[in-house]
Design a protein around this motif. Sequence first.
Motif, PDB file in Angstrom:
ATOM      1  N   THR A 241       0.835  -1.208   0.000  1.00 42.04           N
ATOM      2  CA  THR A 241       0.000   0.000   0.000  1.00 42.04           C
ATOM      3  C   THR A 241       0.865   1.252   0.000  1.00 42.04           C
ATOM      4  OG1 THR A 241      -0.090   0.048   2.424  1.00 42.04           O
ATOM      5  CG2 THR A 241      -1.801  -1.212   1.282  1.00 42.04           C
ATOM      6  N   TRP A 242       0.303   2.314  -0.535  1.00 42.45           N
ATOM      7  CA  TRP A 242       1.002   3.590  -0.517  1.00 42.45           C
ATOM      8  C   TRP A 242       1.231   4.067   0.906  1.00 42.45           C
ATOM      9  CZ3 TRP A 242       3.734   5.600  -4.177  1.00 42.45           C
ATOM     10  CH2 TRP A 242       3.436   5.308  -5.513  1.00 42.45           C
ATOM     11  N   TYR A 243       0.296   3.729   1.788  1.00 41.93           N
ATOM     12  CA  TYR A 243       0.421   4.181   3.171  1.00 41.93           C
ATOM     13  C   TYR A 243       1.668   3.591   3.836  1.00 41.93           C
ATOM     14  CZ  TYR A 243      -0.989   5.538   7.872  1.00 41.93           C
ATOM     15  OH  TYR A 243      -1.025   6.090   9.129  1.00 41.93           O
ATOM     16  N   VAL A 244       1.974   2.334   3.521  1.00 44.96           N
ATOM     17  CA  VAL A 244       3.187   1.721   4.064  1.00 44.96           C
ATOM     18  C   VAL A 244       4.421   2.487   3.600  1.00 44.96           C
ATOM     19  CG1 VAL A 244       4.692  -0.291   3.860  1.00 44.96           C
ATOM     20  CG2 VAL A 244       2.307  -0.604   4.438  1.00 44.96           C
ATOM     21  N   TRP A 245       4.459   2.815   2.311  1.00 51.03           N
ATOM     22  CA  TRP A 245       5.618   3.536   1.785  1.00 51.03           C
ATOM     23  C   TRP A 245       5.711   4.945   2.376  1.00 51.03           C
ATOM     24  CZ3 TRP A 245       9.590   1.291  -0.242  1.00 51.03           C
ATOM     25  CH2 TRP A 245       9.431   0.084  -0.939  1.00 51.03           C
ATOM     26  N   ILE A 246       4.566   5.614   2.554  1.00 53.92           N
ATOM     27  CA  ILE A 246       4.575   6.957   3.147  1.00 53.92           C
ATOM     28  C   ILE A 246       5.101   6.895   4.583  1.00 53.92           C
ATOM     29  CG2 ILE A 246       3.096   8.843   3.951  1.00 53.92           C
ATOM     30  CD1 ILE A 246       1.333   8.305   1.469  1.00 53.92           C
TER      31      ILE A 246
ATOM     32  N   THR B 222       1.302   6.070  11.280  1.00 59.53           N
ATOM     33  CA  THR B 222       0.733   5.112  12.216  1.00 59.53           C
ATOM     34  C   THR B 222       1.774   4.619  13.221  1.00 59.53           C
ATOM     35  OG1 THR B 222      -0.317   2.951  12.357  1.00 59.53           O
ATOM     36  CG2 THR B 222       1.326   3.231  10.655  1.00 59.53           C
ATOM     37  N   GLU B 223       1.294   3.987  14.284  1.00 57.04           N
ATOM     38  CA  GLU B 223       2.141   3.151  15.117  1.00 57.04           C
ATOM     39  C   GLU B 223       2.125   1.763  14.501  1.00 57.04           C
ATOM     40  OE1 GLU B 223       4.698   2.214  16.863  1.00 57.04           O
ATOM     41  OE2 GLU B 223       4.165   3.649  18.439  1.00 57.04           O
ATOM     42  N   THR B 224       3.152   0.964  14.740  1.00 56.49           N
ATOM     43  CA  THR B 224       3.174  -0.370  14.146  1.00 56.49           C
ATOM     44  C   THR B 224       2.153  -1.276  14.841  1.00 56.49           C
ATOM     45  OG1 THR B 224       4.811  -1.395  15.622  1.00 56.49           O
ATOM     46  CG2 THR B 224       5.652  -0.084  13.783  1.00 56.49           C
ATOM     47  N   PRO B 225       1.504  -2.192  14.118  1.00 54.88           N
ATOM     48  CA  PRO B 225       0.573  -3.128  14.751  1.00 54.88           C
ATOM     49  C   PRO B 225       1.205  -3.911  15.884  1.00 54.88           C
ATOM     50  CG  PRO B 225       0.316  -3.202  12.377  1.00 54.88           C
ATOM     51  CD  PRO B 225       1.516  -2.338  12.649  1.00 54.88           C
TER      52      PRO B 225
ATOM     53  N   GLY C  83      -4.532  -2.437  16.924  1.00 54.58           N
ATOM     54  CA  GLY C  83      -3.473  -3.126  16.204  1.00 54.58           C
ATOM     55  C   GLY C  83      -3.990  -3.841  14.973  1.00 54.58           C
ATOM     56  N   ARG C  84      -5.130  -4.507  15.112  1.00 55.83           N
ATOM     57  CA  ARG C  84      -5.699  -5.204  13.951  1.00 55.83           C
ATOM     58  C   ARG C  84      -6.152  -4.203  12.890  1.00 55.83           C
ATOM     59  NH1 ARG C  84      -8.095 -10.276  12.511  1.00 55.83           N
ATOM     60  NH2 ARG C  84      -9.375  -9.890  10.650  1.00 55.83           N
ATOM     61  N   ALA C  85      -6.788  -3.119  13.342  1.00 56.54           N
ATOM     62  CA  ALA C  85      -7.260  -2.099  12.396  1.00 56.54           C
ATOM     63  C   ALA C  85      -6.078  -1.512  11.616  1.00 56.54           C
ATOM     64  CB  ALA C  85      -8.009  -0.998  13.141  1.00 56.54           C
ATOM     65  N   MET C  86      -4.969  -1.295  12.308  1.00 58.02           N
ATOM     66  CA  MET C  86      -3.804  -0.738  11.629  1.00 58.02           C
ATOM     67  C   MET C  86      -3.191  -1.753  10.678  1.00 58.02           C
ATOM     68  SD  MET C  86      -2.403   2.036  11.136  1.00 58.02           S
ATOM     69  CE  MET C  86      -3.275   2.893  12.457  1.00 58.02           C
ATOM     70  N   LEU C  87      -3.196  -3.016  11.053  1.00 61.59           N
ATOM     71  CA  LEU C  87      -2.675  -4.052  10.164  1.00 61.59           C
ATOM     72  C   LEU C  87      -3.506  -4.118   8.885  1.00 61.59           C
ATOM     73  CD1 LEU C  87      -0.613  -6.331   9.784  1.00 61.59           C
ATOM     74  CD2 LEU C  87      -2.261  -7.883  10.861  1.00 61.59           C
ATOM     75  N   GLU C  88      -4.831  -4.041   9.017  1.00 63.01           N
ATOM     76  CA  GLU C  88      -5.706  -4.039   7.842  1.00 63.01           C
ATOM     77  C   GLU C  88      -5.416  -2.824   6.958  1.00 63.01           C
ATOM     78  OE1 GLU C  88      -9.663  -4.139   9.389  1.00 63.01           O
ATOM     79  OE2 GLU C  88      -9.545  -6.255  10.019  1.00 63.01           O
ATOM     80  N   ARG C  89      -5.139  -1.703   7.588  1.00 67.31           N
ATOM     81  CA  ARG C  89      -4.876  -0.482   6.813  1.00 67.31           C
ATOM     82  C   ARG C  89      -3.578  -0.582   6.028  1.00 67.31           C
ATOM     83  NH1 ARG C  89      -4.590   5.783   9.111  1.00 67.31           N
ATOM     84  NH2 ARG C  89      -4.468   6.775   7.044  1.00 67.31           N
ATOM     85  N   ILE C  90      -2.508  -1.055   6.672  1.00 71.00           N
ATOM     86  CA  ILE C  90      -1.221  -1.076   5.974  1.00 71.00           C
ATOM     87  C   ILE C  90      -1.125  -2.230   4.981  1.00 71.00           C
ATOM     88  CG2 ILE C  90      -0.023   0.124   7.850  1.00 71.00           C
ATOM     89  CD1 ILE C  90       1.151  -2.539   8.724  1.00 71.00           C
ATOM     90  N   ARG C  91      -1.971  -3.269   5.156  1.00 66.82           N
ATOM     91  CA  ARG C  91      -1.963  -4.381   4.199  1.00 66.82           C
ATOM     92  C   ARG C  91      -3.002  -4.197   3.095  1.00 66.82           C
ATOM     93  NH1 ARG C  91       2.217  -4.744   5.861  1.00 66.82           N
ATOM     94  NH2 ARG C  91       3.136  -6.346   7.199  1.00 66.82           N
ATOM     95  N   GLY C  92      -3.932  -3.256   3.279  1.00 65.32           N
ATOM     96  CA  GLY C  92      -4.925  -2.991   2.250  1.00 65.32           C
ATOM     97  C   GLY C  92      -5.957  -4.088   2.093  1.00 65.32           C
ATOM     98  N   THR C  93      -6.196  -4.872   3.148  1.00 62.87           N
ATOM     99  CA  THR C  93      -7.185  -5.953   3.108  1.00 62.87           C
ATOM    100  C   THR C  93      -7.628  -6.276   4.524  1.00 62.87           C
ATOM    101  OG1 THR C  93      -7.570  -8.248   2.473  1.00 62.87           O
ATOM    102  CG2 THR C  93      -5.370  -7.710   3.226  1.00 62.87           C
ATOM    103  N   LYS C  94      -8.843  -6.825   4.635  1.00 63.79           N
ATOM    104  CA  LYS C  94      -9.333  -7.269   5.943  1.00 63.79           C
ATOM    105  C   LYS C  94      -8.954  -8.726   6.217  1.00 63.79           C
ATOM    106  CE  LYS C  94     -13.196  -4.022   6.387  1.00 63.79           C
ATOM    107  NZ  LYS C  94     -12.573  -3.333   7.549  1.00 63.79           N
ATOM    108  N   GLU C  95      -8.372  -9.389   5.225  1.00 57.41           N
ATOM    109  CA  GLU C  95      -7.981 -10.794   5.393  1.00 57.41           C
ATOM    110  C   GLU C  95      -6.579 -10.884   5.989  1.00 57.41           C
ATOM    111  OE1 GLU C  95      -8.862 -13.393   2.049  1.00 57.41           O
ATOM    112  OE2 GLU C  95     -10.043 -11.777   1.150  1.00 57.41           O
ATOM    113  N   VAL C  96      -6.513 -10.519   7.258  1.00 55.59           N
ATOM    114  CA  VAL C  96      -5.222 -10.496   7.943  1.00 55.59           C
ATOM    115  C   VAL C  96      -5.217 -11.422   9.160  1.00 55.59           C
ATOM    116  CG1 VAL C  96      -4.643  -8.155   7.177  1.00 55.59           C
ATOM    117  CG2 VAL C  96      -5.912  -8.486   9.313  1.00 55.59           C
ATOM    118  N   ASP C  97      -6.194 -12.338   9.203  1.00 54.43           N
ATOM    119  CA  ASP C  97      -6.325 -13.190  10.390  1.00 54.43           C
ATOM    120  C   ASP C  97      -5.033 -13.934  10.718  1.00 54.43           C
ATOM    121  OD1 ASP C  97      -8.912 -12.388  10.616  1.00 54.43           O
ATOM    122  OD2 ASP C  97      -9.800 -14.199   9.744  1.00 54.43           O
ATOM    123  N   GLU C  98      -4.433 -14.557   9.722  1.00 56.00           N
ATOM    124  CA  GLU C  98      -3.253 -15.386   9.968  1.00 56.00           C
ATOM    125  C   GLU C  98      -2.074 -14.546  10.464  1.00 56.00           C
ATOM    126  OE1 GLU C  98      -0.734 -18.962   7.750  1.00 56.00           O
ATOM    127  OE2 GLU C  98      -2.108 -17.695   6.599  1.00 56.00           O
TER     128      GLU C  98
END
Length: 511
Positions: A22-27, A223-226, A238-253
């Motif tokens: 995601t662009w957000y990760v690079w920013i 952001t702060e890191t998840p 933490g989960r919300a931020m992980l979803e944001r930086i990965r660009g998907t809600k499928e971050v369970d694993e």
Amino acid sequence: MAGGFVAADGKTGHRQFKGKITWYVWICGIIAATCGLMFGYDIGISGGVTAMDDFLVRFFPTVYARKHRAKENNYCKFDDQRLQLFTSSLYLAALVTSLGASMACTRFGRKRTMQAASVFFLIGAGLCAGAVNIAMLIIGRISLGVGVGFGNQAAPLFLSEIAPAHIRGALNILFQLNVTIGILVANIVNYYTSNIHPVGWRYSLGGAAVPAAILFLGSLVITETPTSLVERGHRVAGRAMLERIRGTKEVDEEFDEINSACETAAALCAEEKPFRRLRRRESRPPLVIAILMQVFQQFTGINAIMFYAPVLFQTMGFESNASLLSAVVTGGVNVISTLVSIILVDKIGRRKLLLEACVQMLIAQVTVGGIMWVQVKDNNNPSHSWALAIVVLICVYVSSFAWSWGPMGWLIPSETFPLATRTAGFSCAVSANMFFTFVIAQAFLSMMCTMRAFIFFFFAICIVLMGLFVLTLLPETKGVPIDEMVDRVWRRHWFWKRFFADADEAKINNC
């Protein structure tokens, strides 16, 4: 934090996670890496300022007189402990601060620690630019050092924890890229301010406030890191931020792995504090590697050249402006070569870049030492063609460092510790880096005065030892999720696995 994008990686066999770049990760990565810009600017600015006559007249008049003495020894004209203390005091302050920065990272998070770094750097820049005596100058340098200690602790951890595994190397190297950009910018600033009499040095030192201001303002939006959020009990955030930086809600694993790592770390820390845990046998492999990476990074001789490049080029017979321009050239090579590392580190791995660089740096150091031994005598300078040849060889040397030991010195320690000891272990790495940077900064000009051209042969011997270290003891970490390093790297290494076998046996006996 582990990272990745597909369910499985057939090339490496390492488990990966869903998501996208995601662009957000690079920013976030670019803003956090501004800590490197502050660090690099300071590395580059100090050498140029100490070559300015106006600065020397005000603070180091004996050095100024020696510099312009007709028969002064080329190798000894800048040998002054107070002048070296001006450069090295920052790194002594950073050494002490980095230990406290570890606790700040754990308690307040990576983001807040970087904000603190920017504030101290702003204060230090103001004190140095407005200095009226050596005491004020050194206090300003110490404040800058506190900022470096906080920033160099938090930024590489931040970058490694937000990055997906398959681009973790490239994203983390943004820190080192910014270090090289900072050095280049500082050399350019010095080149122009050297002609602004008598206050050009004030503009150079005050310029450190610019990257500090960028970091402070940028840290308000990142952001702060998840991992840090979950580690401090903010699981939902933490989960919300992980979803944001990965660009998907499928971050369970991936989230489950982060959560598991944090729970394990919390349980271990409840039993034993992180710094005490570093004394355990199973903590030694990443700790030894992290510290040796810092020792060898400094004993390549790189910071001796980057701190004192203008001084070194004046030793070779260049005039003041020509020496500053030569430093600009080497700074440009430094930046371009770091881009090579960003492109290759996650493709060919860490070890190959390090080994290739050892060969290239060894050839360059030995050749430079040989030329200076023959051509640069105590009271005469080499011909113009030989001086240019030395500049070219230093560029060859700098380029190899820039795509290897420069970025890997920060990348490898930031990715190899388990979460329970990550901030504590990385703080030991930062402290080791600052200590040996201090040693080199404080001793280099005196070493050059004593050893003459043989100082380059000294660094060449160190490079040989570095190559042997990489061949025998350094494991490859390319593509391995950060929270799986113990099982996938350390327990499988021919030498380091014995430390975990003993620990496992002890646990069985205790049960």
